[in-house]
Every structure is written in structure tokens, then in C-alpha cells.
Design an enzyme around this catalytic site. Structure first.
Site, mmCIF file in Angstrom:
data_model
loop_
_atom_site.group_PDB
_atom_site.id
_atom_site.type_symbol
_atom_site.label_atom_id
_atom_site.label_comp_id
_atom_site.label_asym_id
_atom_site.label_seq_id
_atom_site.Cartn_x
_atom_site.Cartn_y
_atom_site.Cartn_z
ATOM 1 N N GLU A 1 -9.172 8.292 -13.455
ATOM 2 C CA GLU A 1 -7.905 7.694 -12.825
ATOM 3 C C GLU A 1 -7.755 6.466 -13.334
ATOM 4 O O GLU A 1 -8.301 5.612 -14.044
ATOM 5 C CB GLU A 1 -7.645 7.817 -11.314
ATOM 6 C CG GLU A 1 -8.690 6.790 -10.650
ATOM 7 C CD GLU A 1 -8.465 6.850 -8.933
ATOM 8 O OE1 GLU A 1 -7.099 6.805 -8.569
ATOM 9 O OE2 GLU A 1 -9.485 6.740 -8.390
ATOM 10 N N LYS B 1 -10.756 3.608 0.017
ATOM 11 C CA LYS B 1 -9.775 2.564 -0.583
ATOM 12 C C LYS B 1 -10.354 1.310 0.141
ATOM 13 O O LYS B 1 -9.882 0.654 1.257
ATOM 14 C CB LYS B 1 -8.523 2.814 0.035
ATOM 15 C CG LYS B 1 -7.331 2.440 -0.749
ATOM 16 C CD LYS B 1 -6.052 3.152 -0.328
ATOM 17 C CE LYS B 1 -4.690 2.717 -1.077
ATOM 18 N NZ LYS B 1 -4.881 3.135 -2.360
HETATM 19 C C1 LIG Z 1 -4.038 4.036 -3.154
HETATM 20 C C2 LIG Z 1 -4.812 4.633 -4.556
HETATM 21 C C3 LIG Z 1 -3.997 5.733 -5.136
HETATM 22 C C4 LIG Z 1 -3.008 6.259 -4.672
HETATM 23 O O1 LIG Z 1 -2.945 6.690 -3.365
HETATM 24 P P1 LIG Z 1 -1.514 7.185 -2.792
HETATM 25 O O2 LIG Z 1 -2.176 7.722 -1.703
HETATM 26 O O3 LIG Z 1 -0.649 8.151 -3.356
HETATM 27 O O4 LIG Z 1 -0.632 5.949 -2.598
HETATM 28 C C5 LIG Z 1 -4.709 5.854 -6.460
HETATM 29 N N1 LIG Z 1 -5.849 5.648 -6.925
HETATM 30 C C6 LIG Z 1 -6.484 4.299 -6.285
HETATM 31 C C7 LIG Z 1 -7.785 3.927 -6.811
HETATM 32 C C8 LIG Z 1 -5.965 3.787 -5.134
HETATM 33 O O5 LIG Z 1 -6.673 2.870 -4.474
#
Ligand SMILES: *Cc1c(COP(=O)(O)O)cnc(C)c1O
Length: 340
Positions: free
Chosen positions: A219, A183
């Protein structure tokens, strides 16, 4: 005592709350950390985060349960994921137990901003970590800051549930062996052009495919995706370049253990999108947002659950996970951290 805020009409935006948590890393160690009222960050003009984007973040929510308790959902997994992100970006790891402690302290210091049960609003928590010392040659910073602030956000489905329209993206989010699984702010910086373009073209989100073969679904820019097959299996793409969503992992568990559904984490081909009965995006903000349509270069793939609301299995998943979060359904061991 809750603040005098109209919780139902809050947007997903920033509101300054009373206190935030700050800890600094210097001379090879993290200081003890403190809560502060100061919501500004003053940095050297050459700070690592400003020059080479050395930063990663997390997102989670505090909220009030049916029993009137203030809780957070699986903060230990956010702590772990921030540690993984930090390692990949050559940042020092903020200790996982201290991360959870910072969550608790920040929520405790902002209890008046935790929306009441039933409002649909939550207190969104944003932990992050960045290189704060000056870096001009390309190398990691030597000093870092961990911060965690809270901001109340409104209910995600304000005007009711509206299924999303996605487009298969021509630009990539994550390279094989790159940083898609962490992240990092950099993954978002480079997605902004594409999301603005998607919105200009009338789409809600970009659906990214794997960068190597361009045949498999990954995603969207900020949420994982799940599909429901016509025989009620819950399917999610398996890939090393997907960000491991805590919501998606929790939903897959709920599907199997609470709803008795078959679950599969496997390659999902673009060519099979037309075979699914339901689809949804998963992330902390919405839990699940139904997908109504996916557009692949002019070819419209209409998901049978349609443009009116959630499909039946998606709805069950949503109701069960939000039920667990809100204390209406018994949670698996360790999922709910009670703050007060
Ligand atoms: C934060 C994020 C998510 C969702 O993650 P959660 O932990 O469920 O909030 C999904 N994809 C990406 C690219 C992200 O940065």
C-alpha cells in the site's frame, strides 16, 4: 445553523472547533469522559507518548446527507481498529461502545461545523490514544488519554480529479510481524522522510512493497490500493502488514454486492502492474484517488485509464460508495450512524 465558512475552499487542515472529547485512564480504569473547550494537552516532559511514541489514532468523517441528516460512516469499525491498535501498543483499550458515543457527543457539540450537503466538505474526526504518564525505562505508561477532536476539511478533489504518480519505494513501511496492520503514529513518523523525498523527486506517494521478498505490492503510506483488471475484476493486495482500510473493505463489498463485480484479495506482484486497466488509492480522505502512473526505478508503468481522470470502474465504485454515504443509495445495514 452552519458557521460562516467558505466550505468549498477549505483545505485539509486543522481548525479549532467548539468542543472535543477527553477521557483519562488512571489506576486501571477510564474515567467517565467529558467535552472540553480546551484544545491543548499538557503533559509531563517524560510522558510515554513523547519518549517512546506510545500512541495510535483513527480518522473518520461526519457529513450531511441528501436528506439533511448528520451522519458518520461505520464508526464501529474505527472503534474496533483503535482497540486492535491499542492492544498491539500495550495501551488500554478504549471501550468500543464508548468510542462510538464519543463520536456522537463530539459531532453533536460541533454541529455548526458540519458542512452542508453538496459542499463536498466534511467534518473530519480524529480520535487518538496516548501514554500520558512518565516513562523512562522502556515499558508501557500507566496513565493514558483518549481524545477526539473535529475539524472541518474541504472537498478532496478541489481542482477536479488528478490521477497520482507513485514510485515503488526502496524504504519499507512495515516489517513482517511488525506494526503495519495497526494505525500507530510510529508508522507515520518513519514515513515522513520518504514522503518528503518522493515529493522532491516529483512523485505524489510511495508505493510500498512487502519487506521480505520485495516482489509484492502492499500500500502507500496512508492509503490502501485497489486495481481493476482488463476484465473488470477488482483486485486488492492481501497481506498481514497492510493497514485494514475501512474504505477499501467497503469498496470491495460494494464492488461485489452492488455492482456484481468479481473481487479478489490476493498477492499482487510488482511484475503484473502493467496488466491492470485501472488503479486507485483508498482511504477516508478521498474515498478513491485514481493512480495514473507507477514508476519502478525508472521504468514507467502507465495505467491505461490515464492521467486525465478516473477509469470507468473506479468511477462506478466511487459514485456508489459516496452515494451510499450521502444517502442517495440505500446503505447496507449498520453502515450509516445517524447523529441528527
Ligand atoms: C488510515 C490508513 C488507511 C486508510 O484507512 P481508512 O479506514 O479507509 O481511512 C490506509 N493505510 C494506512 C497506512 C492508514 O494509516
Amino acid at each position: 445553523m452552519a458557521k460562516d465558512i467558505d466550505w468549498g475552499s477549505l483545505a485539509f487542515g486543522y481548525i479549532k472547533t467548539d468542543k472535543r472529547y477527553v477521557s483519562n485512564f488512571k489506576n486501571g480504569e477510564w474515567d467517565e469522559g467529558t467535552l472540553t473547550e480546551d484544545n491543548t494537552v499538557v503533559l509531563n516532559e517524560c510522558a510515554g507518548v513523547l519518549q517512546y511514541a506510545q500512541t495510535c489514532f483513527e480518522g473518520l468523517k461526519a457529513y450531511t446527507t441528501e436528506q439533511g441528516k448528520v451522519v458518520v460512516f461505520r464508526p464501529d469499525l474505527n472503534a474496533q481498529r483503535l482497540a486492535d491498535s491499542a492492544r498491539r501498543l500495550e495501551c488500554p483499550v478504549f471501550p468500543e461502545d464508548r468510542f462510538v458515543d464519543a463520536v456522537v457527543k463530539t459531532v453533536e457539540a460541533n454541529l455548526e461545523f458540519v458542512p452542508p450537503y453538496g459542499s463536498g466538505a466534511t467534518l473530519y474526526l480524529r480520535p487518538y490514544l496516548f501514554g500520558s504518564s512518565e516513562v523512562i525505562g522502556v515499558k508501557p505508561a500507566t496513565e493514558y488519554q483518549f481524545r477526539l477532536f473535529a475539524t472541518p476539511v474541504g472537498p478532496y478533489f478541489k481542482g477536479g480529479v488528478r490521477p497520482l504518480t507513485l514510485r515503488i519505494s526502496d524504504l519499507d513501511r512495515a516489517a513482517p510481524n511488525g506494526t503495519g496492520h495497526v494505525k500507530a503514529g510510529l508508522n507515520y513518523a518513519m514515513s515522513l522522510y520518504n514522503i518528503v523525498d518522493a515529493h522532491n523527486q516529483g512523485y505524489d506517494e510511495n508505493l510500498y512493497v512487502d519487506a521480505k521478498t520485495r516482489k509484492m505490492i502492499e500500500e502507500t503510506g496512508g492509503a490502501n490500493i485497489i486495481f481493476i483488471t482488463k476484465d473488470n475484476k477488482v483486485v486488492t493486495p492481501k497481506s498481514d502488514t497492510i493497514l485494514p482500510s475501512i474504505t477499501r473493505r467497503s469498496l470491495m463489498y460494494v464492488a461485489k454486492e452492488y455492482l456484481g463485480l468479481e473481487v479478489e484479495e490476493r498477492d499482487v506482484m510488482v511484475s503484473e502492474l502493467g496488466d491492470f486497466a485501472e488503479a486507485g488509492l483508498c482511504g477516508t480522505a478521498a474515498v478513491i484517488s485514481p493512480v495514473g502512473k507507477i514508476v519502478d526505478h525508472g521504468e514507467e508503468i502507465c495505467i491505461p485509464s490515464g492521467m486525465e481522470g478516473m477509469g470507468p470502474i473506479t468511477q462506478k465504485l466511487y459514485d456508489t460508495l459516496t452515494g451510499i454515504q450521502m444517502g442517495r443509495i440505500e446503505a447496507p445495514e449498520g453502515w450509516i450512524k445517524i447523529i441528527k
